[in-house]
Motif scaffolding. Structure first.
Motif, PDB file in Angstrom:
ATOM      1  N   HIS A 196       0.808  -1.219   0.000  1.00 26.20           N
ATOM      2  CA  HIS A 196       0.000   0.000   0.000  1.00 26.20           C
ATOM      3  C   HIS A 196       0.844   1.273   0.000  1.00 26.20           C
ATOM      4  O   HIS A 196       0.468   2.281  -0.589  1.00 26.20           O
ATOM      5  CB  HIS A 196      -0.909   0.030   1.233  1.00 26.20           C
ATOM      6  N   THR A 201       3.888   3.752  -5.920  1.00 28.97           N
ATOM      7  CA  THR A 201       2.441   3.973  -5.858  1.00 28.97           C
ATOM      8  C   THR A 201       2.119   5.375  -5.363  1.00 28.97           C
ATOM      9  O   THR A 201       1.240   6.060  -5.901  1.00 28.97           O
ATOM     10  CB  THR A 201       1.791   2.926  -4.938  1.00 28.97           C
ATOM     11  N   GLN A 202       2.831   5.818  -4.333  1.00 32.79           N
ATOM     12  CA  GLN A 202       2.586   7.157  -3.791  1.00 32.79           C
ATOM     13  C   GLN A 202       2.868   8.225  -4.841  1.00 32.79           C
ATOM     14  O   GLN A 202       2.119   9.207  -4.964  1.00 32.79           O
ATOM     15  CB  GLN A 202       3.455   7.376  -2.547  1.00 32.79           C
ATOM     16  N   ARG A 205       0.079   8.196  -7.486  1.00 35.42           N
ATOM     17  CA  ARG A 205      -1.189   8.761  -7.004  1.00 35.42           C
ATOM     18  C   ARG A 205      -1.070  10.243  -6.676  1.00 35.42           C
ATOM     19  O   ARG A 205      -2.081  10.899  -6.393  1.00 35.42           O
ATOM     20  CB  ARG A 205      -1.682   7.987  -5.780  1.00 35.42           C
ATOM     21  N   LYS A 208      -2.614  11.847  -3.350  1.00 38.89           N
ATOM     22  CA  LYS A 208      -4.062  11.877  -3.134  1.00 38.89           C
ATOM     23  C   LYS A 208      -4.436  11.069  -1.896  1.00 38.89           C
ATOM     24  O   LYS A 208      -3.970   9.949  -1.703  1.00 38.89           O
ATOM     25  CB  LYS A 208      -4.781  11.310  -4.359  1.00 38.89           C
ATOM     26  N   PRO A 210      -6.602   8.691   0.476  1.00 42.50           N
ATOM     27  CA  PRO A 210      -7.483   7.564   0.154  1.00 42.50           C
ATOM     28  C   PRO A 210      -8.949   7.946   0.337  1.00 42.50           C
ATOM     29  O   PRO A 210      -9.274   8.840   1.120  1.00 42.50           O
ATOM     30  CB  PRO A 210      -7.061   6.479   1.142  1.00 42.50           C
ATOM     31  N   HIS A 308      -8.602   3.329  -2.614  1.00 43.02           N
ATOM     32  CA  HIS A 308      -8.839   4.412  -3.568  1.00 43.02           C
ATOM     33  C   HIS A 308      -9.857   3.946  -4.602  1.00 43.02           C
ATOM     34  O   HIS A 308      -9.764   2.822  -5.111  1.00 43.02           O
ATOM     35  CB  HIS A 308      -7.545   4.795  -4.284  1.00 43.02           C
ATOM     36  N   GLN A 310     -10.051   4.997  -7.565  1.00 43.53           N
ATOM     37  CA  GLN A 310      -9.321   4.822  -8.819  1.00 43.53           C
ATOM     38  C   GLN A 310      -8.351   3.650  -8.674  1.00 43.53           C
ATOM     39  O   GLN A 310      -7.148   3.821  -8.528  1.00 43.53           O
ATOM     40  CB  GLN A 310      -8.577   6.114  -9.187  1.00 43.53           C
ATOM     41  N   SER A 311      -8.905   2.473  -8.680  1.00 46.88           N
ATOM     42  CA  SER A 311      -8.112   1.246  -8.533  1.00 46.88           C
ATOM     43  C   SER A 311      -8.717   0.163  -9.416  1.00 46.88           C
ATOM     44  O   SER A 311      -9.924   0.194  -9.694  1.00 46.88           O
ATOM     45  CB  SER A 311      -8.104   0.770  -7.065  1.00 46.88           C
ATOM     46  N   LEU A 313      -4.565   0.559  -9.726  1.00 44.88           N
ATOM     47  CA  LEU A 313      -3.743   1.682 -10.144  1.00 44.88           C
ATOM     48  C   LEU A 313      -3.131   1.415 -11.517  1.00 44.88           C
ATOM     49  O   LEU A 313      -2.585   0.343 -11.777  1.00 44.88           O
ATOM     50  CB  LEU A 313      -2.627   1.901  -9.123  1.00 44.88           C
ATOM     51  N   THR A 315      -0.227   2.949 -13.633  1.00 43.39           N
ATOM     52  CA  THR A 315       0.888   3.894 -13.599  1.00 43.39           C
ATOM     53  C   THR A 315       1.133   4.450 -15.003  1.00 43.39           C
ATOM     54  O   THR A 315       0.856   3.782 -16.003  1.00 43.39           O
ATOM     55  CB  THR A 315       2.169   3.219 -13.088  1.00 43.39           C
ATOM     56  N   SER A 327      -1.065  -2.133  -6.285  1.00 39.75           N
ATOM     57  CA  SER A 327      -1.999  -1.792  -7.358  1.00 39.75           C
ATOM     58  C   SER A 327      -3.391  -1.477  -6.826  1.00 39.75           C
ATOM     59  O   SER A 327      -4.232  -0.969  -7.565  1.00 39.75           O
ATOM     60  CB  SER A 327      -2.102  -2.952  -8.353  1.00 39.75           C
TER      61      SER A 327
END
Length: 511
Positions: A196, A201-202, A205, A208, A210, A308, A310-311, A313, A315, A327
Protein backbone atom coordinates in the motif's frame (compact mmCIF):
# COMPACT_ATOMS: atom_id res chain seq x y z
CA UNK A 1 -1.43 3.88 32.47
CA UNK A 2 -3.81 2.75 29.75
CA UNK A 3 -4.60 -0.90 29.09
CA UNK A 4 -2.82 -0.59 25.74
CA UNK A 5 0.38 0.70 27.34
CA UNK A 6 0.24 -1.92 30.10
CA UNK A 7 -0.26 -4.93 27.81
CA UNK A 8 1.89 -3.92 24.85
CA UNK A 9 4.79 -3.05 27.15
CA UNK A 10 4.90 -6.71 28.24
CA UNK A 11 5.38 -8.03 24.71
CA UNK A 12 8.82 -8.71 23.17
CA UNK A 13 10.09 -5.97 20.90
CA UNK A 14 9.10 -2.33 21.09
CA UNK A 15 5.48 -2.95 20.07
CA UNK A 16 4.09 0.23 21.62
CA UNK A 17 6.56 2.36 19.67
CA UNK A 18 5.57 0.52 16.50
CA UNK A 19 1.90 1.22 17.18
CA UNK A 20 2.59 4.91 17.73
CA UNK A 21 4.72 5.08 14.60
CA UNK A 22 1.85 3.61 12.59
CA UNK A 23 -0.51 6.09 14.25
CA UNK A 24 1.76 8.94 13.17
CA UNK A 25 1.71 7.67 9.58
CA UNK A 26 -2.07 7.48 9.75
CA UNK A 27 -2.31 11.06 11.04
CA UNK A 28 -0.06 12.37 8.26
CA UNK A 29 -2.10 10.49 5.66
CA UNK A 30 -5.37 11.90 6.96
CA UNK A 31 -3.99 15.45 7.12
CA UNK A 32 -2.47 15.25 3.65
CA UNK A 33 1.01 15.89 5.06
CA UNK A 34 2.74 13.06 3.26
CA UNK A 35 5.79 13.93 1.19
CA UNK A 36 5.28 12.67 -2.34
CA UNK A 37 8.30 10.52 -3.25
CA UNK A 38 10.08 11.19 -6.53
CA UNK A 39 11.57 7.76 -7.07
CA UNK A 40 10.64 7.33 -10.74
CA UNK A 41 12.46 9.39 -13.36
CA UNK A 42 12.56 9.11 -17.14
CA UNK A 43 15.59 9.11 -19.46
CA UNK A 44 15.60 9.35 -23.26
CA UNK A 45 18.76 7.22 -23.62
CA UNK A 46 18.72 3.47 -24.19
CA UNK A 47 20.45 1.16 -21.72
CA UNK A 48 23.16 -1.00 -23.26
CA UNK A 49 22.34 -4.23 -21.42
CA UNK A 50 19.32 -5.63 -19.60
CA UNK A 51 20.62 -8.13 -17.08
CA UNK A 52 17.21 -9.44 -16.04
CA UNK A 53 13.82 -9.89 -17.64
CA UNK A 54 12.07 -8.87 -14.44
CA UNK A 55 13.07 -7.13 -11.23
CA UNK A 56 10.56 -7.45 -8.38
CA UNK A 57 10.73 -4.97 -5.50
CA UNK A 58 9.13 -6.25 -2.28
CA UNK A 59 9.91 -9.82 -1.39
CA UNK A 60 7.35 -10.82 1.23
CA UNK A 61 4.59 -11.34 -1.33
CA UNK A 62 6.74 -10.68 -4.39
CA UNK A 63 8.36 -14.10 -3.88
CA UNK A 64 5.06 -15.76 -4.87
CA UNK A 65 5.14 -14.13 -8.29
CA UNK A 66 8.92 -14.27 -8.53
CA UNK A 67 9.01 -18.03 -8.00
CA UNK A 68 6.19 -18.59 -10.48
CA UNK A 69 7.98 -16.55 -13.17
CA UNK A 70 11.39 -18.08 -12.49
CA UNK A 71 9.94 -21.58 -12.88
CA UNK A 72 8.76 -20.54 -16.35
CA UNK A 73 12.36 -19.82 -17.32
CA UNK A 74 12.15 -16.05 -16.89
CA UNK A 75 15.25 -14.35 -15.51
CA UNK A 76 14.12 -12.70 -12.26
CA UNK A 77 15.83 -10.65 -9.55
CA UNK A 78 14.03 -10.01 -6.27
CA UNK A 79 14.92 -7.01 -4.09
CA UNK A 80 14.01 -7.22 -0.40
CA UNK A 81 14.87 -4.45 2.07
CA UNK A 82 15.62 -6.94 4.86
CA UNK A 83 15.91 -10.71 5.09
CA UNK A 84 13.16 -12.51 3.21
CA UNK A 85 11.19 -14.43 5.78
CA UNK A 86 7.59 -14.82 6.88
CA UNK A 87 5.94 -13.50 10.01
CA UNK A 88 4.71 -15.51 13.00
CA UNK A 89 1.00 -14.79 12.44
CA UNK A 90 -0.73 -17.13 9.99
CA UNK A 91 -2.28 -15.91 6.73
CA UNK A 92 -5.93 -16.90 6.44
CA UNK A 93 -7.35 -18.17 3.17
CA UNK A 94 -9.78 -20.79 1.80
CA UNK A 95 -8.43 -24.20 0.81
CA UNK A 96 -9.69 -23.98 -2.78
CA UNK A 97 -7.62 -20.84 -3.36
CA UNK A 98 -4.42 -22.67 -2.41
CA UNK A 99 -4.74 -24.97 -5.43
CA UNK A 100 -2.95 -22.35 -7.53
CA UNK A 101 0.31 -23.36 -5.83
CA UNK A 102 -0.15 -26.87 -7.24
CA UNK A 103 -1.30 -25.59 -10.63
CA UNK A 104 1.84 -23.45 -11.02
CA UNK A 105 4.09 -26.23 -9.62
CA UNK A 106 5.21 -23.97 -6.82
CA UNK A 107 4.46 -26.58 -4.16
CA UNK A 108 3.96 -30.32 -4.10
CA UNK A 109 0.85 -31.71 -2.44
CA UNK A 110 3.00 -32.70 0.55
CA UNK A 111 4.53 -29.23 0.82
CA UNK A 112 1.11 -27.60 0.59
CA UNK A 113 -0.15 -29.78 3.42
CA UNK A 114 2.87 -28.84 5.52
CA UNK A 115 2.27 -25.14 4.79
CA UNK A 116 -1.15 -25.35 6.46
CA UNK A 117 -0.65 -24.53 10.14
CA UNK A 118 -4.27 -24.45 11.30
CA UNK A 119 -7.73 -25.30 10.03
CA UNK A 120 -11.08 -24.66 11.67
CA UNK A 121 -14.81 -25.02 10.98
CA UNK A 122 -17.41 -23.62 11.08
CA UNK A 123 -17.18 -19.81 10.88
CA UNK A 124 -19.82 -17.38 12.07
CA UNK A 125 -21.26 -14.20 10.60
CA UNK A 126 -23.50 -12.35 13.04
CA UNK A 127 -24.87 -8.94 13.94
CA UNK A 128 -26.07 -7.34 17.17
CA UNK A 129 -29.59 -8.57 18.01
CA UNK A 130 -29.95 -10.04 14.51
CA UNK A 131 -29.01 -12.80 12.11
CA UNK A 132 -26.37 -15.41 12.87
CA UNK A 133 -25.08 -17.43 9.91
CA UNK A 134 -22.64 -20.34 10.04
CA UNK A 135 -20.53 -21.37 7.03
CA UNK A 136 -17.97 -24.09 6.33
CA UNK A 137 -14.62 -23.84 4.51
CA UNK A 138 -14.45 -20.05 4.12
CA UNK A 139 -11.12 -18.38 5.05
CA UNK A 140 -10.66 -21.21 7.54
CA UNK A 141 -7.11 -22.22 6.62
CA UNK A 142 -4.15 -20.66 8.42
CA UNK A 143 -1.02 -20.80 6.25
CA UNK A 144 2.39 -20.76 7.94
CA UNK A 145 4.22 -17.77 6.34
CA UNK A 146 7.60 -18.89 7.70
CA UNK A 147 7.42 -22.28 5.99
CA UNK A 148 5.73 -21.04 2.83
CA UNK A 149 8.16 -18.21 2.11
CA UNK A 150 11.23 -20.29 2.92
CA UNK A 151 10.02 -23.06 0.61
CA UNK A 152 9.26 -20.62 -2.23
CA UNK A 153 12.58 -18.89 -1.62
CA UNK A 154 14.45 -22.16 -2.19
CA UNK A 155 12.33 -22.98 -5.27
CA UNK A 156 13.06 -19.50 -6.64
CA UNK A 157 16.82 -19.88 -6.17
CA UNK A 158 16.81 -23.40 -7.62
CA UNK A 159 15.03 -22.08 -10.72
CA UNK A 160 17.79 -19.52 -11.29
CA UNK A 161 16.29 -16.54 -9.52
CA UNK A 162 18.54 -13.91 -7.95
CA UNK A 163 17.68 -12.82 -4.40
CA UNK A 164 19.06 -9.47 -3.25
CA UNK A 165 18.34 -9.27 0.48
CA UNK A 166 19.09 -6.19 2.58
CA UNK A 167 18.60 -4.19 -0.61
CA UNK A 168 15.89 -1.56 -0.18
CA UNK A 169 14.44 0.07 -3.28
CA UNK A 170 15.68 3.65 -3.71
CA UNK A 171 14.67 4.62 -7.23
CA UNK A 172 14.15 3.62 -10.84
CA UNK A 173 15.04 5.31 -14.11
CA UNK A 174 12.76 4.42 -17.02
CA UNK A 175 14.63 4.27 -20.35
CA UNK A 176 13.17 3.71 -23.84
CA UNK A 177 14.14 0.02 -23.68
CA UNK A 178 13.96 -0.90 -19.99
CA UNK A 179 14.67 0.24 -16.44
CA UNK A 180 17.63 0.80 -14.15
CA UNK A 181 16.83 0.16 -10.48
CA UNK A 182 18.90 1.68 -7.65
CA UNK A 183 21.34 3.02 -10.30
CA UNK A 184 22.66 -0.54 -10.58
CA UNK A 185 20.26 -3.25 -11.70
CA UNK A 186 18.93 -3.34 -15.27
CA UNK A 187 15.80 -5.09 -16.45
CA UNK A 188 13.11 -5.20 -19.12
CA UNK A 189 10.37 -4.85 -16.51
CA UNK A 190 10.04 -3.65 -12.91
CA UNK A 191 7.27 -5.19 -10.79
CA UNK A 192 6.26 -3.19 -7.71
CA UNK A 193 5.14 -5.53 -4.90
CA UNK A 194 6.00 -3.13 -2.07
CA UNK A 195 2.43 -2.80 -0.81
CA UNK A 196 0.00 0.00 0.00
CA UNK A 197 2.77 2.45 0.87
CA UNK A 198 5.08 1.74 -2.04
CA UNK A 199 6.92 4.95 -3.01
CA UNK A 200 6.15 4.19 -6.67
CA UNK A 201 2.44 3.97 -5.86
CA UNK A 202 2.59 7.16 -3.79
CA UNK A 203 4.25 9.03 -6.65
CA UNK A 204 1.75 7.67 -9.19
CA UNK A 205 -1.19 8.76 -7.00
CA UNK A 206 0.34 12.21 -6.50
CA UNK A 207 -0.31 12.33 -2.77
CA UNK A 208 -4.06 11.88 -3.13
CA UNK A 209 -5.75 10.95 0.12
CA UNK A 210 -7.48 7.56 0.15
CA UNK A 211 -11.24 7.52 -0.27
CA UNK A 212 -11.64 5.07 2.60
CA UNK A 213 -9.68 3.40 5.37
CA UNK A 214 -9.98 0.14 7.26
CA UNK A 215 -8.41 0.17 10.73
CA UNK A 216 -7.45 -3.19 12.25
CA UNK A 217 -6.09 -4.06 15.70
CA UNK A 218 -5.83 -7.36 17.52
CA UNK A 219 -3.77 -9.91 19.39
CA UNK A 220 -2.90 -13.55 19.52
CA UNK A 221 -3.19 -14.88 23.07
CA UNK A 222 -3.25 -18.07 25.09
CA UNK A 223 -5.75 -18.78 27.87
CA UNK A 224 -8.99 -18.97 25.90
CA UNK A 225 -11.16 -22.07 26.38
CA UNK A 226 -10.64 -24.60 23.59
CA UNK A 227 -12.64 -23.45 20.57
CA UNK A 228 -12.36 -24.83 17.04
CA UNK A 229 -14.83 -22.36 15.59
CA UNK A 230 -14.21 -18.89 14.21
CA UNK A 231 -15.85 -15.57 13.42
CA UNK A 232 -15.57 -13.98 9.98
CA UNK A 233 -17.68 -10.89 10.53
CA UNK A 234 -19.34 -10.26 13.85
CA UNK A 235 -20.68 -7.20 15.65
CA UNK A 236 -22.19 -7.09 19.12
CA UNK A 237 -22.36 -3.33 19.67
CA UNK A 238 -24.13 -0.39 18.05
CA UNK A 239 -22.26 2.65 16.70
CA UNK A 240 -19.29 3.77 18.80
CA UNK A 241 -17.09 6.76 17.95
CA UNK A 242 -19.11 7.13 14.72
CA UNK A 243 -17.89 3.65 13.73
CA UNK A 244 -19.47 0.24 13.46
CA UNK A 245 -17.10 -2.23 15.11
CA UNK A 246 -16.60 -5.66 13.54
CA UNK A 247 -14.77 -8.64 14.99
CA UNK A 248 -12.93 -11.64 13.61
CA UNK A 249 -11.54 -14.60 15.56
CA UNK A 250 -9.97 -17.96 14.79
CA UNK A 251 -7.64 -20.57 16.30
CA UNK A 252 -3.89 -20.11 15.84
CA UNK A 253 -0.98 -22.46 16.48
CA UNK A 254 -0.09 -20.74 19.73
CA UNK A 255 -3.43 -19.49 20.98
CA UNK A 256 -6.39 -17.64 19.52
CA UNK A 257 -6.29 -14.61 17.26
CA UNK A 258 -8.92 -11.89 17.64
CA UNK A 259 -9.24 -8.78 15.47
CA UNK A 260 -11.31 -5.64 15.75
CA UNK A 261 -11.77 -3.66 12.53
CA UNK A 262 -13.88 -0.82 11.19
CA UNK A 263 -14.43 1.18 8.00
CA UNK A 264 -14.27 4.97 7.73
CA UNK A 265 -13.27 7.92 5.57
CA UNK A 266 -9.92 9.72 5.90
CA UNK A 267 -11.13 12.66 7.99
CA UNK A 268 -8.32 13.88 10.32
CA UNK A 269 -10.70 13.87 13.32
CA UNK A 270 -11.28 10.13 13.13
CA UNK A 271 -10.21 7.73 15.86
CA UNK A 272 -6.52 6.72 15.83
CA UNK A 273 -4.91 3.29 16.14
CA UNK A 274 -3.85 3.60 19.79
CA UNK A 275 -7.33 4.71 20.84
CA UNK A 276 -8.80 1.94 18.70
CA UNK A 277 -6.53 -0.60 20.43
CA UNK A 278 -7.84 0.66 23.76
CA UNK A 279 -11.38 0.04 22.47
CA UNK A 280 -10.34 -3.48 21.46
CA UNK A 281 -9.04 -4.26 24.95
CA UNK A 282 -12.11 -2.71 26.57
CA UNK A 283 -14.51 -4.85 24.55
CA UNK A 284 -12.51 -8.08 24.20
CA UNK A 285 -13.71 -9.57 27.54
CA UNK A 286 -17.36 -9.14 26.52
CA UNK A 287 -16.66 -10.49 23.03
CA UNK A 288 -14.86 -13.66 24.13
CA UNK A 289 -16.42 -13.99 27.60
CA UNK A 290 -13.08 -13.93 29.35
CA UNK A 291 -11.14 -11.53 31.58
CA UNK A 292 -7.93 -9.96 30.29
CA UNK A 293 -5.97 -11.24 33.29
CA UNK A 294 -6.77 -14.80 32.20
CA UNK A 295 -4.93 -14.29 28.91
CA UNK A 296 -1.25 -14.50 28.03
CA UNK A 297 -0.69 -12.20 25.07
CA UNK A 298 1.81 -13.53 22.53
CA UNK A 299 1.80 -10.71 19.99
CA UNK A 300 -0.12 -7.62 18.97
CA UNK A 301 -1.43 -6.88 15.49
CA UNK A 302 -2.36 -3.49 14.08
CA UNK A 303 -2.50 -1.59 10.83
CA UNK A 304 -4.59 0.50 8.50
CA UNK A 305 -5.48 -0.24 4.91
CA UNK A 306 -6.22 2.60 2.47
CA UNK A 307 -8.59 2.22 -0.47
CA UNK A 308 -8.84 4.41 -3.57
CA UNK A 309 -11.78 4.48 -5.93
CA UNK A 310 -9.32 4.82 -8.82
CA UNK A 311 -8.11 1.25 -8.53
CA UNK A 312 -6.46 -0.91 -9.68
CA UNK A 313 -3.74 1.68 -10.14
CA UNK A 314 -2.59 2.35 -13.70
CA UNK A 315 0.89 3.89 -13.60
CA UNK A 316 1.88 6.29 -16.41
CA UNK A 317 5.30 4.74 -16.98
CA UNK A 318 6.48 2.11 -19.42
CA UNK A 319 8.17 -1.01 -17.99
CA UNK A 320 6.61 -0.63 -14.50
CA UNK A 321 3.78 -2.84 -13.23
CA UNK A 322 2.27 -2.59 -9.70
CA UNK A 323 0.85 -5.84 -8.31
CA UNK A 324 -0.92 -6.86 -5.10
CA UNK A 325 -1.55 -4.08 -2.62
CA UNK A 326 0.65 -1.69 -4.63
CA UNK A 327 -2.00 -1.79 -7.36
CA UNK A 328 -5.00 -1.62 -5.00
CA UNK A 329 -6.45 -4.75 -6.61
CA UNK A 330 -8.59 -5.63 -3.56
CA UNK A 331 -12.04 -4.31 -2.71
CA UNK A 332 -12.49 -1.63 -0.01
CA UNK A 333 -13.94 -4.36 2.23
CA UNK A 334 -10.79 -6.48 2.12
CA UNK A 335 -7.44 -6.21 3.90
CA UNK A 336 -5.75 -7.31 0.66
CA UNK A 337 -2.33 -8.86 1.23
CA UNK A 338 -1.82 -12.59 0.83
CA UNK A 339 -5.35 -13.47 -0.29
CA UNK A 340 -5.46 -10.79 -2.99
CA UNK A 341 -2.05 -11.83 -4.34
CA UNK A 342 -2.99 -15.52 -4.44
CA UNK A 343 -6.28 -14.77 -6.20
CA UNK A 344 -4.46 -13.07 -9.08
CA UNK A 345 -1.28 -15.17 -9.09
CA UNK A 346 -2.04 -17.36 -12.13
CA UNK A 347 -3.51 -14.46 -14.10
CA UNK A 348 -0.48 -12.27 -13.45
CA UNK A 349 2.03 -15.06 -14.09
CA UNK A 350 0.51 -15.88 -17.48
CA UNK A 351 -0.01 -12.23 -18.42
CA UNK A 352 3.51 -11.09 -17.52
CA UNK A 353 4.98 -14.07 -19.39
CA UNK A 354 3.00 -13.14 -22.50
CA UNK A 355 3.94 -9.46 -22.15
CA UNK A 356 7.63 -10.36 -22.08
CA UNK A 357 7.36 -12.79 -24.98
CA UNK A 358 5.56 -10.26 -27.20
CA UNK A 359 7.41 -7.13 -25.93
CA UNK A 360 4.14 -5.56 -24.80
CA UNK A 361 5.75 -3.54 -22.02
CA UNK A 362 4.41 -0.05 -22.66
CA UNK A 363 2.29 1.65 -20.01
CA UNK A 364 -0.91 1.07 -22.01
CA UNK A 365 -0.13 -2.62 -22.61
CA UNK A 366 0.78 -3.26 -18.96
CA UNK A 367 -2.33 -1.45 -17.72
CA UNK A 368 -4.37 -4.30 -19.17
CA UNK A 369 -2.78 -6.53 -16.51
CA UNK A 370 -4.57 -4.44 -13.86
CA UNK A 371 -8.00 -4.01 -15.44
CA UNK A 372 -11.08 -2.26 -14.13
CA UNK A 373 -13.20 -4.83 -12.29
CA UNK A 374 -16.85 -3.97 -11.67
CA UNK A 375 -17.03 -6.93 -9.27
CA UNK A 376 -14.74 -4.92 -6.97
CA UNK A 377 -16.13 -1.48 -7.77
CA UNK A 378 -19.69 -2.40 -6.74
CA UNK A 379 -18.43 -3.11 -3.23
CA UNK A 380 -17.79 0.60 -2.66
CA UNK A 381 -21.49 0.97 -1.92
CA UNK A 382 -21.26 -1.83 0.65
CA UNK A 383 -18.29 -0.10 2.28
CA UNK A 384 -20.27 3.13 2.36
CA UNK A 385 -23.24 1.33 3.95
CA UNK A 386 -20.97 -0.23 6.62
CA UNK A 387 -19.49 3.12 7.65
CA UNK A 388 -20.92 6.46 8.75
CA UNK A 389 -19.79 10.05 8.21
CA UNK A 390 -18.20 11.93 11.07
CA UNK A 391 -21.14 14.34 11.34
CA UNK A 392 -23.77 11.97 9.93
CA UNK A 393 -26.78 11.06 12.02
CA UNK A 394 -28.20 7.56 11.65
CA UNK A 395 -29.88 5.21 14.10
CA UNK A 396 -27.23 3.45 16.25
CA UNK A 397 -28.52 0.02 15.18
CA UNK A 398 -29.07 0.81 11.46
CA UNK A 399 -25.91 -0.84 10.06
CA UNK A 400 -26.49 -3.98 12.12
CA UNK A 401 -30.10 -4.17 10.97
CA UNK A 402 -29.17 -3.74 7.32
CA UNK A 403 -26.40 -6.36 7.40
CA UNK A 404 -28.56 -8.75 9.38
CA UNK A 405 -31.32 -8.49 6.75
CA UNK A 406 -28.91 -8.91 3.81
CA UNK A 407 -27.15 -11.96 5.25
CA UNK A 408 -30.47 -13.55 6.23
CA UNK A 409 -31.54 -13.33 2.57
CA UNK A 410 -28.19 -14.64 1.35
CA UNK A 411 -28.46 -17.56 3.75
CA UNK A 412 -31.85 -18.45 2.26
CA UNK A 413 -30.42 -18.22 -1.25
CA UNK A 414 -27.75 -20.74 -0.26
CA UNK A 415 -23.98 -21.18 -0.33
CA UNK A 416 -23.54 -20.31 -4.06
CA UNK A 417 -24.62 -16.78 -3.13
CA UNK A 418 -23.16 -16.51 0.37
CA UNK A 419 -19.70 -18.05 0.03
CA UNK A 420 -18.32 -15.99 -2.88
CA UNK A 421 -19.32 -12.74 -1.17
CA UNK A 422 -17.50 -13.74 2.02
CA UNK A 423 -14.39 -14.28 -0.12
CA UNK A 424 -14.60 -10.79 -1.65
CA UNK A 425 -16.11 -11.98 -4.94
CA UNK A 426 -19.31 -10.44 -6.25
CA UNK A 427 -21.25 -12.00 -9.14
CA UNK A 428 -24.15 -10.43 -11.01
CA UNK A 429 -26.67 -13.23 -10.48
CA UNK A 430 -25.95 -13.59 -6.76
CA UNK A 431 -25.98 -9.84 -6.19
CA UNK A 432 -29.23 -9.36 -8.10
CA UNK A 433 -31.00 -12.14 -6.22
CA UNK A 434 -29.85 -10.73 -2.88
CA UNK A 435 -30.92 -7.19 -3.74
CA UNK A 436 -34.36 -8.27 -4.95
CA UNK A 437 -35.08 -10.46 -1.92
CA UNK A 438 -33.84 -7.84 0.53
CA UNK A 439 -35.82 -5.07 -1.16
CA UNK A 440 -39.07 -7.04 -1.12
CA UNK A 441 -38.60 -8.38 2.41
CA UNK A 442 -37.32 -5.17 4.03
CA UNK A 443 -38.45 -2.18 1.91
CA UNK A 444 -38.30 0.35 4.76
CA UNK A 445 -34.81 -0.76 5.76
CA UNK A 446 -33.57 -0.53 2.16
CA UNK A 447 -35.13 2.95 1.82
CA UNK A 448 -32.84 4.18 4.60
CA UNK A 449 -29.78 3.35 2.49
CA UNK A 450 -30.32 6.27 0.09
CA UNK A 451 -29.85 9.10 2.62
CA UNK A 452 -27.15 7.06 4.36
CA UNK A 453 -24.88 6.50 1.32
CA UNK A 454 -26.04 9.50 -0.74
CA UNK A 455 -27.64 9.73 -4.17
CA UNK A 456 -24.35 10.29 -6.01
CA UNK A 457 -22.85 7.12 -4.52
CA UNK A 458 -25.97 5.20 -5.50
CA UNK A 459 -25.86 6.43 -9.11
CA UNK A 460 -22.15 5.61 -9.30
CA UNK A 461 -22.85 2.14 -7.96
CA UNK A 462 -25.59 1.63 -10.56
CA UNK A 463 -23.06 2.19 -13.36
CA UNK A 464 -20.74 -0.45 -11.90
CA UNK A 465 -23.71 -2.79 -11.45
CA UNK A 466 -24.62 -2.43 -15.15
CA UNK A 467 -20.98 -3.06 -16.05
CA UNK A 468 -21.03 -6.17 -13.87
CA UNK A 469 -23.88 -7.48 -16.03
CA UNK A 470 -22.04 -6.52 -19.23
CA UNK A 471 -18.82 -8.22 -18.14
CA UNK A 472 -20.79 -11.37 -17.31
CA UNK A 473 -22.20 -11.40 -20.84
CA UNK A 474 -18.83 -10.59 -22.45
CA UNK A 475 -17.09 -13.40 -20.59
CA UNK A 476 -19.79 -15.87 -21.67
CA UNK A 477 -19.29 -14.75 -25.29
CA UNK A 478 -15.51 -15.10 -24.94
CA UNK A 479 -15.93 -18.72 -23.90
CA UNK A 480 -17.81 -19.39 -27.14
CA UNK A 481 -15.10 -17.67 -29.19
CA UNK A 482 -12.21 -19.47 -27.47
CA UNK A 483 -11.43 -21.87 -30.37
CA UNK A 484 -11.04 -18.85 -32.69
CA UNK A 485 -8.21 -17.23 -30.71
CA UNK A 486 -5.57 -19.64 -32.05
CA UNK A 487 -5.80 -17.82 -35.39
CA UNK A 488 -4.59 -14.58 -33.80
CA UNK A 489 -0.97 -13.40 -33.87
CA UNK A 490 0.96 -13.62 -30.57
CA UNK A 491 0.59 -9.86 -30.02
CA UNK A 492 -3.15 -9.98 -30.74
CA UNK A 493 -3.46 -12.97 -28.42
CA UNK A 494 -1.84 -10.94 -25.62
CA UNK A 495 -4.52 -8.27 -25.91
CA UNK A 496 -7.36 -10.77 -26.32
CA UNK A 497 -6.26 -12.75 -23.27
CA UNK A 498 -6.06 -9.57 -21.17
CA UNK A 499 -9.56 -8.53 -22.19
CA UNK A 500 -10.92 -11.99 -21.37
CA UNK A 501 -9.13 -11.96 -18.01
CA UNK A 502 -10.64 -8.56 -17.30
CA UNK A 503 -14.15 -9.80 -18.09
CA UNK A 504 -13.61 -12.99 -16.08
CA UNK A 505 -12.35 -11.32 -12.91
CA UNK A 506 -14.55 -8.28 -13.43
CA UNK A 507 -17.60 -10.56 -13.43
CA UNK A 508 -16.38 -12.59 -10.44
CA UNK A 509 -16.12 -15.69 -12.63
CA UNK A 510 -12.73 -16.62 -11.22
CA UNK A 511 -14.50 -18.11 -8.20
Amino acid sequence: MTLTTEILSQLPGDVLTGLRRADSMLTNLRQGNQVIPQVVTVSQENISTREWDVIICGGTLGILLGAALAMKGIKVALLERGILRGREQEWNISRKELEVFLELNLLTATELTQAIATEYNPARVGFHQGTEVWVEDVLNIGVDPLYLLETLKQKFLAAGGTLLENTPFSGVVVHPNGVVVNDTYTSRLLIDAMGHFSPITQQARGGKKPDALCLVVGTCAEGFPENHQGDLLLSFTTLENQCQYFWEAFPARDGRTTYLFTYMDADPQRIGLETFFEEYLRLLPAYQNIELNQLTFKRALFGFFPSHRQSPLKTPWNYILPVGDSSGCQSPLSFGGFGAMVRHLKRLTDGITEALETEQLSASALQLLQPYQPSLSVTWLFQKAMSVGLQQKIAPQQINQLLSAVFAEMQQLGEPVLKPFLQDIVQFSALTQTLLKTNFSHPMLVAKIIPHVGLISLINWLLHYINLAMYTILFACAQILQPWEKNLSPVAQYYWHRWVDGWKYGAGKDY
